[in-house]
Design an enzyme around this catalytic site. Structure first.
Site, mmCIF file in Angstrom:
data_model
loop_
_atom_site.group_PDB
_atom_site.id
_atom_site.type_symbol
_atom_site.label_atom_id
_atom_site.label_comp_id
_atom_site.label_asym_id
_atom_site.label_seq_id
_atom_site.Cartn_x
_atom_site.Cartn_y
_atom_site.Cartn_z
ATOM 1 N N GLU A 134 -3.803 -19.714 -0.258
ATOM 2 C CA GLU A 134 -4.009 -18.507 -1.075
ATOM 3 C C GLU A 134 -3.215 -17.310 -0.566
ATOM 4 O O GLU A 134 -3.021 -16.340 -1.293
ATOM 5 C CB GLU A 134 -5.500 -18.148 -1.137
ATOM 6 C CG GLU A 134 -6.326 -19.245 -1.752
ATOM 7 C CD GLU A 134 -7.646 -18.768 -2.344
ATOM 8 O OE1 GLU A 134 -7.862 -17.558 -2.449
ATOM 9 O OE2 GLU A 134 -8.454 -19.645 -2.695
ATOM 10 N N LYS A 138 -7.181 -13.485 5.248
ATOM 11 C CA LYS A 138 -6.588 -14.670 5.884
ATOM 12 C C LYS A 138 -5.118 -14.400 6.222
ATOM 13 O O LYS A 138 -4.629 -14.812 7.275
ATOM 14 C CB LYS A 138 -6.700 -15.894 4.972
ATOM 15 C CG LYS A 138 -8.110 -16.418 4.775
ATOM 16 C CD LYS A 138 -8.778 -16.948 6.039
ATOM 17 C CE LYS A 138 -8.145 -18.204 6.577
ATOM 18 N NZ LYS A 138 -8.934 -18.762 7.717
HETATM 19 P P1 NAD Z 1 -17.231 -22.547 5.190
HETATM 20 O O1 NAD Z 1 -17.548 -21.243 4.551
HETATM 21 O O2 NAD Z 1 -17.821 -23.792 4.642
HETATM 22 O O3 NAD Z 1 -17.616 -22.491 6.735
HETATM 23 C C1 NAD Z 1 -17.336 -21.390 7.552
HETATM 24 C C2 NAD Z 1 -18.101 -21.572 8.858
HETATM 25 O O4 NAD Z 1 -17.777 -20.468 9.700
HETATM 26 C C3 NAD Z 1 -19.618 -21.573 8.683
HETATM 27 O O5 NAD Z 1 -20.202 -22.592 9.466
HETATM 28 C C4 NAD Z 1 -20.028 -20.207 9.210
HETATM 29 O O6 NAD Z 1 -21.327 -20.193 9.757
HETATM 30 C C5 NAD Z 1 -18.968 -19.961 10.275
HETATM 31 N N1 NAD Z 1 -18.758 -18.526 10.540
HETATM 32 C C6 NAD Z 1 -18.564 -17.535 9.625
HETATM 33 N N2 NAD Z 1 -18.429 -16.357 10.267
HETATM 34 C C7 NAD Z 1 -18.507 -16.613 11.585
HETATM 35 C C8 NAD Z 1 -18.413 -15.807 12.756
HETATM 36 N N3 NAD Z 1 -18.204 -14.481 12.674
HETATM 37 N N4 NAD Z 1 -18.531 -16.394 13.965
HETATM 38 C C9 NAD Z 1 -18.736 -17.733 14.056
HETATM 39 N N5 NAD Z 1 -18.856 -18.540 12.994
HETATM 40 C C10 NAD Z 1 -18.722 -17.997 11.770
HETATM 41 O O7 NAD Z 1 -15.638 -22.645 5.204
HETATM 42 P P2 NAD Z 1 -14.691 -23.899 4.994
HETATM 43 O O8 NAD Z 1 -14.512 -24.124 3.546
HETATM 44 O O9 NAD Z 1 -15.146 -24.985 5.873
HETATM 45 O O10 NAD Z 1 -13.314 -23.300 5.547
HETATM 46 C C11 NAD Z 1 -12.996 -23.394 6.939
HETATM 47 C C12 NAD Z 1 -11.646 -22.741 7.176
HETATM 48 O O11 NAD Z 1 -10.650 -23.402 6.402
HETATM 49 C C13 NAD Z 1 -11.581 -21.278 6.759
HETATM 50 O O12 NAD Z 1 -10.821 -20.584 7.719
HETATM 51 C C14 NAD Z 1 -10.882 -21.280 5.409
HETATM 52 O O13 NAD Z 1 -10.179 -20.090 5.216
HETATM 53 C C15 NAD Z 1 -9.946 -22.464 5.595
HETATM 54 N N6 NAD Z 1 -9.583 -23.178 4.355
HETATM 55 C C16 NAD Z 1 -10.546 -23.617 3.489
HETATM 56 C C17 NAD Z 1 -10.186 -24.351 2.358
HETATM 57 C C18 NAD Z 1 -11.227 -24.879 1.387
HETATM 58 O O14 NAD Z 1 -10.847 -25.405 0.330
HETATM 59 N N7 NAD Z 1 -12.504 -24.791 1.675
HETATM 60 C C19 NAD Z 1 -8.829 -24.630 2.129
HETATM 61 C C20 NAD Z 1 -7.876 -24.141 3.018
HETATM 62 C C21 NAD Z 1 -8.253 -23.440 4.157
HETATM 63 O O1 DAU Z 2 -6.827 -22.847 -2.010
HETATM 64 C C1 DAU Z 2 -7.622 -22.911 -0.863
HETATM 65 C C2 DAU Z 2 -8.896 -22.137 -1.091
HETATM 66 O O2 DAU Z 2 -9.705 -22.919 -1.974
HETATM 67 C C3 DAU Z 2 -9.643 -21.821 0.198
HETATM 68 O O3 DAU Z 2 -8.866 -20.987 0.989
HETATM 69 C C4 DAU Z 2 -10.989 -21.167 -0.110
HETATM 70 O O4 DAU Z 2 -11.720 -20.979 1.085
HETATM 71 C C5 DAU Z 2 -11.775 -22.068 -1.047
HETATM 72 O O5 DAU Z 2 -12.992 -21.455 -1.395
HETATM 73 C C6 DAU Z 2 -10.961 -22.385 -2.294
HETATM 74 O O6 DAU Z 2 -10.792 -21.194 -3.116
HETATM 75 P P1 DAU Z 2 -10.946 -21.228 -4.720
HETATM 76 O O7 DAU Z 2 -11.270 -19.883 -5.183
HETATM 77 O O8 DAU Z 2 -9.791 -21.931 -5.323
HETATM 78 O O9 DAU Z 2 -12.233 -22.240 -4.816
HETATM 79 P P2 DAU Z 2 -13.510 -22.215 -5.759
HETATM 80 O O10 DAU Z 2 -14.191 -23.545 -5.574
HETATM 81 O O11 DAU Z 2 -14.304 -20.987 -5.606
HETATM 82 O O12 DAU Z 2 -12.870 -22.200 -7.225
HETATM 83 C C7 DAU Z 2 -11.983 -23.219 -7.654
HETATM 84 C C8 DAU Z 2 -11.504 -22.826 -9.043
HETATM 85 O O13 DAU Z 2 -12.600 -22.957 -9.947
HETATM 86 C C9 DAU Z 2 -11.042 -21.388 -9.164
HETATM 87 O O14 DAU Z 2 -9.968 -21.330 -10.075
HETATM 88 C C10 DAU Z 2 -12.247 -20.648 -9.740
HETATM 89 C C11 DAU Z 2 -12.906 -21.711 -10.586
HETATM 90 N N1 DAU Z 2 -14.377 -21.628 -10.674
HETATM 91 C C12 DAU Z 2 -15.085 -21.573 -9.532
HETATM 92 C C13 DAU Z 2 -16.457 -21.520 -9.574
HETATM 93 C C14 DAU Z 2 -17.271 -21.427 -8.316
HETATM 94 C C15 DAU Z 2 -14.985 -21.664 -11.929
HETATM 95 O O15 DAU Z 2 -14.320 -21.751 -12.987
HETATM 96 N N2 DAU Z 2 -16.349 -21.620 -11.967
HETATM 97 C C16 DAU Z 2 -17.118 -21.521 -10.835
HETATM 98 O O16 DAU Z 2 -18.372 -21.456 -10.950
#
Ligand code: NAD
Ligand code: DAU
Length: 368
Positions: A137, A165
């Site tokens: 992102e 980020k």
């Molecule tokens: P998540 O929200 O599921 O988990 C985040 C974790 O961090 C939680 O366990 C929370 O308790 C902990 N946390 C938050 N604030 C904290 C703090 N101040 N100190 C210690 N712990 C803390 O997130 P995720 O989806 O597992 O994402 C993990 C990492 O990967 C993030 O850095 C996110 O930006 C990155 N990322 C996520 C996605 C995705 O699709 N979910 C994709 C690309 C990158």
């Molecule tokens: O691209 C990586 C990112 O993907 C990570 O860095 C983020 O931590 C992770 O949350 C995710 O971000 P998005 O915003 O893409 O994920 P989310 O699941 O919130 O939404 C996915 C897509 O679906 C986005 O275009 C918004 C849409 N959406 C989401 C929700 C929750 C809906 O249409 N309805 C919904 O209720």
């Protein structure tokens, strides 16, 4: 040989927990220390199968607590930090950005300062690594025909989440350039799989179908995301840490672009099929339309768009493939089925999560 001791920040979150399980299984002699503040998104139960492992330790604490991090780095002789901890949900960053600046920017900086103090100022001769987990992102939003995000695509973050980020990515880079901290960064696309907090699109849709709640599609549903099974992300991070060049950035992705509407429609179809095959599901989830023989897609509801909603993300993973030999192992077809099966088999996990903040959040967001 020195034992690898990892500090995994955010290890009780979605990707962090999957990474801990992946790592302990692949490298059973390594020690894994998790530091997690257990925010609404952190669940200790996601780590329960690791709790009996003598090479695993859970520490409840905040990455902003620099003294705690310093003590852990020294006391546990940590030589590798894998930094997942973050506020991760874009919608929450729009309604409450402060926590994103605190954890993602100031928290990452606190970790960098502690790492510098212990690994560089302490003149430790041990090799070390700070691996920073980031997101696609930070590159902004793509038009339909734009090339996918490569490592040299200019940063253009659009939400408070992605801006925080991006700031953390720059700090990590600067600590390498200025102080010589041994860093790597990976920027990954959207993950899905077990233990994902059900505010994110895929688990939200699965649970809402099971409970007969509407499936909110933001805007026209044509926004595109590039989806990767979470274990493939963990595998990519592993390769970057083992084979990547210090100071460099690697984009990890699945070459798997879907519109939101297509994803939601697919999940609806897979759940209709699952209910048709297994009568028990109708007893377990009587509110689901699938148990009344209706289509889950009848729940699809178009709602107001997310402010500033990025239109399209796509990762160009050429560098990872060419330099590290990275190839995702899960196809979307197999990964999404695995994820739905996991959710059907792990009701206790998501019920525990739903009993608290999920239900409150969902009700507030969509009028329950
Ligand atoms: P998540 O929200 O599921 O988990 C985040 C974790 O961090 C939680 O366990 C929370 O308790 C902990 N946390 C938050 N604030 C904290 C703090 N101040 N100190 C210690 N712990 C803390 O997130 P995720 O989806 O597992 O994402 C993990 C990492 O990967 C993030 O850095 C996110 O930006 C990155 N990322 C996520 C996605 C995705 O699709 N979910 C994709 C690309 C990158
Ligand atoms: O691209 C990586 C990112 O993907 C990570 O860095 C983020 O931590 C992770 O949350 C995710 O971000 P998005 O915003 O893409 O994920 P989310 O699941 O919130 O939404 C996915 C897509 O679906 C986005 O275009 C918004 C849409 N959406 C989401 C929700 C929750 C809906 O249409 N309805 C919904 O209720």
């Amino acid at each position: 040989m020195t034992q690898t001791t990892l500090l995994v920040t955010g290890g009780a979150g979605f990707i962090g927990a999957n990474f801990v399980h992946y790592w302990l299984e692949k490298y059973p002699t390594d020690r894994v220390v998790v530091l997690d503040a257990l925010t609404y998104a952190g669940n200790r139960t996601s780590l329960s199968s690791a709790e009996d492992n003598p090479n695993f330790r859970f520490v409840h604490g905040n990455i902003l607590d620099i003294d705690l991090v310093d003590d852990l780095l020294r006391g546990e002789q940590i030589n590798t930090i894998v930094h997942f901890a973050a506020e991760s949900h874009v919608d929450r960053s729009i309604t409450g950005p402060d926590a994103f600046i605190d954890t993602n920017v100031v928290g990452t900086h606190a970790l960098l300062k502690a790492a510098k103090s212990v690994w560089l100022n302490g003149r430790s001769t041990l090799p070390h690594r700070f691996h920073h987990v980031s997101t696609d992102e930070v590159y902004g939003s793509l038009g339909p025909d734009d090339p996918a995000f490569a490592e040299d695509t200019p940063y253009a973050p659009n939400s408070p989440y992605s801006a925080s980020k991006a700031a953390s990515d720059h700090l990590v880079r600067a600590y390498h350039h200025t102080y010589g901290l041994q860093v790597t960064t990976s920027n990954c696309s959207n993950n899905y799989g077990p233990y994902q907090f059900p505010e994110k699109l895929i688990p939200l849709v699965v649970l809402n179908i099971l409970h007969g709640k509407s499936l909110p599609i933001y805007g026209d549903g044509k926004n595109i995301r590039d989806w990767l099974y979470v274990e493939d992300h963990c595998r990519g991070i592993d390769l970057v840490m083992k084979k990547g060049t210090v100071g460099e950035v690697y984009n990890i992705g699945g070459n798997n672009e879907w519109t939101n509407l297509d994803i939601v429609t697919l999940i609806c179809r897979l759940l209709d099929e699952a209910f048709a095959k297994d009568q028990i599901l109708s007893q377990r989830f009587p509110s689901s339309p699938s148990s009344a023989g209706q289509k889950a897609s009848s729940l699809i509801t178009f709602v107001k768009d997310r402010p500033g909603h990025d239109r399209r993300y796509a990762i160009d993973a050429t560098k990872c493939r060419a330099k590290l030999g990275y190839v995702p192992q899960e196809s979307f077809e197999t990964g999404i089925r695995k994820t739905i099966t996991w959710m059907l088999n792990n009701e206790a996990w998501w019920r525990a999560v739903m009993d608290g903040s999920y239900r409150e959040w969902l009700d507030k967001q969509y009028g329950g």
